[in-house]
Every structure is written in structure tokens, then in C-alpha cells.
Write an enzyme that holds these catalytic residues in place. Structure first.
Site, short mmCIF file in Angstrom:
data_model
loop_
_atom_site.label_atom_id
_atom_site.label_comp_id
_atom_site.label_asym_id
_atom_site.label_seq_id
_atom_site.Cartn_x
_atom_site.Cartn_y
_atom_site.Cartn_z
N ARG A 247 0.86 -1.19 0.00
CA ARG A 247 0.00 0.00 0.00
C ARG A 247 0.89 1.23 0.00
O ARG A 247 1.94 1.25 0.67
CB ARG A 247 -0.88 0.05 1.25
CG ARG A 247 -2.03 -0.95 1.28
CD ARG A 247 -3.14 -0.58 0.29
NE ARG A 247 -4.27 -1.49 0.36
CZ ARG A 247 -4.39 -2.62 -0.34
NH1 ARG A 247 -3.44 -2.99 -1.20
NH2 ARG A 247 -5.46 -3.38 -0.20
N GLU A 276 -4.04 7.26 -5.02
CA GLU A 276 -4.27 6.50 -6.26
C GLU A 276 -5.59 6.98 -6.83
O GLU A 276 -6.58 6.99 -6.09
CB GLU A 276 -4.33 5.00 -5.97
CG GLU A 276 -2.98 4.44 -5.56
CD GLU A 276 -3.02 2.95 -5.25
OE1 GLU A 276 -4.05 2.30 -5.56
OE2 GLU A 276 -2.03 2.44 -4.72
N HIS A 295 -1.37 0.03 -9.67
CA HIS A 295 -1.97 -0.95 -8.75
C HIS A 295 -2.51 -2.17 -9.52
O HIS A 295 -3.72 -2.43 -9.53
CB HIS A 295 -3.07 -0.31 -7.90
CG HIS A 295 -3.33 -1.05 -6.61
ND1 HIS A 295 -3.68 -0.42 -5.43
CD2 HIS A 295 -3.27 -2.37 -6.31
CE1 HIS A 295 -3.84 -1.33 -4.47
NE2 HIS A 295 -3.60 -2.52 -4.99
C1 GLV Z 1 -5.01 -5.43 -3.47
O1 GLV Z 1 -4.27 -4.48 -3.33
C2 GLV Z 1 -5.54 -6.21 -2.39
O2 GLV Z 1 -5.33 -5.89 -1.22
O3 GLV Z 1 -6.22 -7.20 -2.70
#
Ligand code: GLV
Ligand code: GLV
Length: 345
Positions: A247, A276, A295
Site C-alpha cells: 500500500r 491513487e 496498482h
Molecule cells: C489489493 O491491493 C488487495 O489488497 O487485494
């Protein structure tokens, strides 16, 4: 009426905050939900606005959100019947879990099914940063690719170098296995010894000092927020590459920008940022030796469909009165089963 004593309607009402991957054919995640519940679904590509979410879950028993939805106490208070939140993600930092627990709301996530997909993206980023792949690709497109040059776009080796895994969970272990396959020595730092981890345990200081690549695999919590700060980067080697697929919140981005500009570290490869999407004007995009992906960790149809199925499993188990396999807050189960008089609301 308190949520834990309310008799289940035959068909629970649920809200799903995005069209689920896997289509709506027989056996699809959405079809499985529709068989057992009354589904209200946000059909847009962009996230459901907070006020719309608040209004739409007012009479819902269950919620299936994405990581783009912030689930906090105020939202839960607008949904007095809500008994389950099944996040379609392994990370659940978008959910105020204590607020859910206090209200007897079960929270589930989707671990395991996205491990290899996310490890692939971590390794793709590592290789791209080491070998200056995106810089080279830009040169091809921009017409600055000249005749073969023995001194142009020289990157860093991977085989024979050291990979440091911070956070030896499932994804960390999968990245470590890839490192082993590429001939890297693997170190890991974490709170516990992990038997069978394909690497050697060390403390964070030693890992940062010895690694040519540092890959982050801790969940975002109060403790890990901004843990990659100026002091962290200062402890890395000046030519080392920082990789983050967990993250954006674990990184102090100002400190990362400074470290890249000053040459405190050699490069960075990120699949996650704050915020994001990262605005195209963000100074990080002009930093030297940085690769940024939008991401993509779990972004394959197979993985996203399995995540949707797991979220559906979690929601249906929770609403059916069972114990979901990937229950994040088992304490909520006890709160939900407590007699009405003892409950907080
Ligand atoms: C993606 O970032 C998740 O946490 O599944
Ligand atoms: C994710 O599956 C993790 O636990 O690292």
C-alpha cells in the site's frame, strides 16, 4: 432493532460496489450472489460516491466493497442492519475493523488467491527497474533510440545480488521464491520466524544494509504507516532498488523523492502510491530511476474472479450464520452472538 437479534429475512439485501469480474453466467460470483440474496449493484467503472454508498446500504444486511470504499463507524451507523462486509481484497486498511467489531459486523478478505499474481508484479517491477526497461521503452517510442551503444542504459544485475523481503507473509514468500529462481540470496525481516521461508531471517537494519533490492510486503496498519521514511532509505545501499506492491501508505513519498534525487538509493518500483491514481503532475513521476504501475498486483481475470468468489463465499457464510473461512475479526462473531441486553447497541 439490533442487528444481531434481527431475524434473517429469507433473502438478505446486499450492496456490491462494482461489477464483479467473472461475468454473470451460471456459477459466476454475481450469479451465486443473486441466487441467495437480493443484489443491488453499483454498475459504473468509477467508485461509488460516499454519499450514494451511504444511502444505498441503509437497508442492507451485507456489503461487498472494493479497496476504494472507506468503511468507517459513520458509514456503519447509516446501515443499522448490516452484519457482514466482504472486502474484495486481501488488504483491509480501507475498513475500520474495530468499528465493525464493536457493532458485531463480520469482516472478510480474500487472501491466498492473489499471492502469485501480486508476486509476479513485484518481480516484474524489480526487473523493470533493475534493467531500465521503461526508460528504454520510452526511448523507442520517443525516437531517441540510437545505434547500439556499449555504454547506454546500463542497468543492475539481478543474479548474485541480495533480495530483502520486509514482511514474510504469503506474497513475501512468493517473491522470495522468485528471487531464488533468479539466483538471488534472500533475506527477510518480520516479527516472527517463518519456518520454511525461502530465505534467511535477519533484523530490518541488516536487511536494509545488505540488500540490493528491498521489497515491501507488510499490510498497512498504524505501525507500518510511513515506515519507509528518510531514516529507512538512509539505511539502504546507495545503489539499491526499493520495490513496493503493498500500500502507498507505508511510504513517506516526500522522503522517497528526496532519496531518489539525492542518490541515497538507486531506484524505486511502485505498484501502489498515495493517492491513487497518482496525479500526472506528481513530482515523483519526474524522479530519477522510478517505475510506477497503476496498482496491478492482482490484475488478471483468473485472480480477480477467484477474489470475487472468495468475497462471495465470505458474505454468504457470514449472512448464513456460519463462520467465514477468511474472517478478519473473530471477536465480532462473539459480539454478534451475545444476548441483546449485553450488546453495545
Ligand atoms: C489489493 O491491493 C488487495 O489488497 O487485494
Ligand atoms: C497475502 O496473501 C499475504 O498474506 O501476504
Amino acid at each position: 432493532m439490533p442487528r444481531y437479534n434481527r431475524r434473517m429475512a429469507d433473502r438478505p439485501h446486499i450492496f456490491v460496489t462494482r461489477t464483479l469480474p467473472g461475468g454473470d453466467g451460471p456459477g459466476s460470483p454475481l450469479a451465486r450472489l443473486r441466487e441467495a440474496t437480493d443484489v443491488d449493484l453499483w454498475p459504473e467503472e468509477s467508485p461509488v460516491p460516499a454519499d450514494v454508498l451511504r444511502a444505498r446500504i441503509a437497508a442492507c444486511d451485507g456489503l461487498l466493497p472494493m479497496l476504494t470504499e472507506r468503511i468507517d463507524g459513520a458509514l456503519l451507523d447509516a446501515a443499522p442492519r448490516l452484519r457482514a462486509v466482504a472486502n474484495m481484497a486481501v488488504g483491509y486498511d480501507n475498513i475500520d475493523v474495530p468499528a465493525c467489531t464493536a457493532r458485531g459486523v463480520l469482516v472478510t478478505n480474500t487472501p491466498g488467491v492473489l499471492t502469485d499474481a501480486t508476486a509476479d508484479i513485484a518481480f516484474a517491477l524489480l526487473l523493470a527497474a533493475a534493467r531500465r526497461l521503461t526508460e528504454g521503452e520510452r526511448a523507442v517510442r520517443e525516437g531517441t533510440w540510437g545505434p547500439w551503444n556499449p555504454n547506454w542504459l546500463l542497468g543492475k544485475p539481478v543474479a548474485g545480488t541480495t533480495l530483502g523481503i520486509v514482511g514474510p507473509g504469503r506474497i513475501g514468500a512468493a517473491v522470495a521464491r522468485r528471487g531464488g529462481g533468479f539466483g538471488m540470496r534472500v533475506l527477510y525481516a518480520g516479527r516472527h520466524d517463518v519456518p520454511d521461508f525461502p530465505g534467511e531471517r535477519t533484523d530490518l537494519d541488516t536487511l536494509l544494509a545488505e540488500s540490493d533490492f528491498v521489497s515491501m510486503h507488510v499490510p498497512l496498519t498504524a505501525e507500518t504507516t510511513l515506515m519507509c521514511n528518510a531514516a529507512f532509505f538512509a539505511r539502504m545501499q546507495p545503489n539499491a532498488i526499493f520495490v513496493n506492491t503493498t500500500r502507498g501508505g507505508v511510504v513517506d513519498q516526500g522522503a522517497l523523492l528526496d532519496a531518489l534525487r539525492a542518490g541515497t538509493i538507486g531506484g524505486a518500483a511502485l505498484d501502489v502510491t498515495t493517492p491513487e491514481p497518482l496525479p500526472p503532475t506528481d513530482p515523483l513521476l519526474d524522479a530519477p530511476n522510478i517505475v510506477i504501475a497503476p496498482h496491478l498486483g492482482s490484475a488478471t481475470l483468473e485472480t480477480r474472479t477467484r477474489m470475487a468468489h472468495l468475497a462471495v463465499d465470505g458474505l454468504l457464510a457470514a449472512l448464513g450464520g456460519g463462520r467465514p473461512t477468511h474472517l478478519v475479526n473473530p471477536e465480532a462473531l462473539e459480539a454478534a452472538q451475545r444476548p441483546q441486553s449485553e450488546a453495545s447497541r
